[in-house]
Motif scaffolding. Structure first.
Motif, PDB file in Angstrom:
ATOM      1  N   ASP A   7       6.243 -18.538  69.721  1.00 45.26           N
ATOM      2  CA  ASP A   7       6.608 -17.392  70.293  1.00 45.26           C
ATOM      3  C   ASP A   7       8.296 -17.161  69.742  1.00 45.26           C
ATOM      4  OD1 ASP A   7       7.466 -14.750  71.448  1.00 45.26           O
ATOM      5  OD2 ASP A   7       7.402 -15.459  73.519  1.00 45.26           O
ATOM      6  N   ILE A  12       7.233 -12.366  73.434  1.00 47.61           N
ATOM      7  CA  ILE A  12       5.876 -12.407  74.401  1.00 47.61           C
ATOM      8  C   ILE A  12       6.350 -12.685  75.953  1.00 47.61           C
ATOM      9  CG2 ILE A  12       3.814 -13.364  74.998  1.00 47.61           C
ATOM     10  CD1 ILE A  12       3.617 -11.780  72.665  1.00 47.61           C
ATOM     11  N   SER A  15       8.440  -9.918  77.538  1.00 52.87           N
ATOM     12  CA  SER A  15       7.645  -8.824  77.848  1.00 52.87           C
ATOM     13  C   SER A  15       7.159  -8.875  79.549  1.00 52.87           C
ATOM     14  CB  SER A  15       6.228  -8.589  77.065  1.00 52.87           C
ATOM     15  OG  SER A  15       5.551  -9.701  77.407  1.00 52.87           O
ATOM     16  N   CYS A  26       3.426  -3.136  75.302  1.00 50.47           N
ATOM     17  CA  CYS A  26       2.916  -4.315  75.223  1.00 50.47           C
ATOM     18  C   CYS A  26       2.256  -4.488  73.772  1.00 50.47           C
ATOM     19  CB  CYS A  26       2.144  -5.077  76.179  1.00 50.47           C
ATOM     20  SG  CYS A  26       2.787  -5.520  77.762  1.00 50.47           S
ATOM     21  N   PHE A  30       3.390  -6.937  70.955  1.00 46.47           N
ATOM     22  CA  PHE A  30       2.456  -7.972  70.076  1.00 46.47           C
ATOM     23  C   PHE A  30       2.359  -7.628  68.824  1.00 46.47           C
ATOM     24  CE2 PHE A  30      -1.952  -8.583  68.638  1.00 46.47           C
ATOM     25  CZ  PHE A  30      -1.919 -10.266  69.014  1.00 46.47           C
ATOM     26  N   TRP A  33       5.383  -9.313  67.289  1.00 45.67           N
ATOM     27  CA  TRP A  33       5.610 -10.897  67.267  1.00 45.67           C
ATOM     28  C   TRP A  33       4.342 -11.283  66.318  1.00 45.67           C
ATOM     29  CZ3 TRP A  33       0.401 -13.106  68.329  1.00 45.67           C
ATOM     30  CH2 TRP A  33       0.434 -14.311  68.331  1.00 45.67           C
ATOM     31  N   SER A  43      -2.562 -16.121  64.091  1.00 49.34           N
ATOM     32  CA  SER A  43      -2.499 -15.852  65.290  1.00 49.34           C
ATOM     33  C   SER A  43      -3.692 -15.896  66.402  1.00 49.34           C
ATOM     34  CB  SER A  43      -2.109 -14.312  65.431  1.00 49.34           C
ATOM     35  OG  SER A  43      -3.309 -13.462  65.070  1.00 49.34           O
ATOM     36  N   ILE A  47      -2.793 -17.401  70.150  1.00 52.15           N
ATOM     37  CA  ILE A  47      -2.991 -16.798  71.343  1.00 52.15           C
ATOM     38  C   ILE A  47      -3.490 -17.400  72.508  1.00 52.15           C
ATOM     39  CG2 ILE A  47      -4.318 -14.434  72.312  1.00 52.15           C
ATOM     40  CD1 ILE A  47      -3.946 -13.433  69.777  1.00 52.15           C
ATOM     41  N   LEU A  50      -0.467 -19.052  74.350  1.00 52.80           N
ATOM     42  CA  LEU A  50       0.253 -18.044  74.936  1.00 52.80           C
ATOM     43  C   LEU A  50      -0.438 -17.733  76.364  1.00 52.80           C
ATOM     44  CD1 LEU A  50       1.549 -16.026  71.905  1.00 52.80           C
ATOM     45  CD2 LEU A  50       2.755 -17.614  73.138  1.00 52.80           C
ATOM     46  N   HIS A  54       1.236 -18.655  80.017  1.00 48.42           N
ATOM     47  CA  HIS A  54       1.577 -17.396  80.832  1.00 48.42           C
ATOM     48  C   HIS A  54       0.408 -17.314  81.657  1.00 48.42           C
ATOM     49  CE1 HIS A  54       5.243 -16.517  78.679  1.00 48.42           C
ATOM     50  NE2 HIS A  54       4.499 -16.523  77.390  1.00 48.42           N
ATOM     51  N   MET A  63       0.623  -7.080  78.956  1.00 51.13           N
ATOM     52  CA  MET A  63       0.554  -8.070  78.090  1.00 51.13           C
ATOM     53  C   MET A  63      -0.782  -9.411  78.077  1.00 51.13           C
ATOM     54  SD  MET A  63       1.990  -9.149  75.228  1.00 51.13           S
ATOM     55  CE  MET A  63       3.398  -8.449  75.003  1.00 51.13           C
ATOM     56  N   LEU A  67      -2.970  -9.646  75.000  1.00 50.72           N
ATOM     57  CA  LEU A  67      -3.178 -10.892  74.477  1.00 50.72           C
ATOM     58  C   LEU A  67      -4.675 -11.353  74.357  1.00 50.72           C
ATOM     59  CD1 LEU A  67      -0.412 -13.004  75.966  1.00 50.72           C
ATOM     60  CD2 LEU A  67      -0.680 -12.597  73.444  1.00 50.72           C
TER      61      LEU A  67
END
Length: 88
Positions: A7, A12, A15, A26, A30, A33, A43, A47, A50, A54, A63, A67
């Motif tokens: 990131d 991200i 957000s 979002c 994205f 990003w 990506s 993902i 990420l 999170h 978000m 994602l």
């Protein structure tokens, strides 16, 4: 805000700190990003990392949903247009 390799701009992560962020916002974040990822970085491989990072966020956070949508592969195009597509 500075991020890391996954990131780079911290977009991200930021957000999740925005109160009342919408799905549309979002998606814009994205896209921004994804455009800032290095060319050699896919990506689709970032993902899941990420999402894991999170995982403490609610499943209904826009978000998180964005994602997850980003993991889906784009559908393959169907019939091609033009004469070749009309001929059997």
């Amino acid at each position: 805000m500075k991020g890391d390799a996954r990131d780079p701009s911290g977009l991200i992560a930021e957000s999740f700190r925005i109160e009342g962020i919408t799905q549309a916002e979002c998606r814009n974040i994205f896209l921004d990003w994804a455009l800032k990822l290095p060319v050699q970085q896919d990506s689709q491989s970032v993902i899941p990392e990420l999402l894991e990072r999170h995982a403490d966020q609610p499943d209904n956070h826009p978000m998180i949903q964005t994602l997850r949508e980003g993991l889906a592969r784009a559908p393959r195009p169907g019939r091609r247009g033009g004469r070749a597509g009309r001929m059997s």
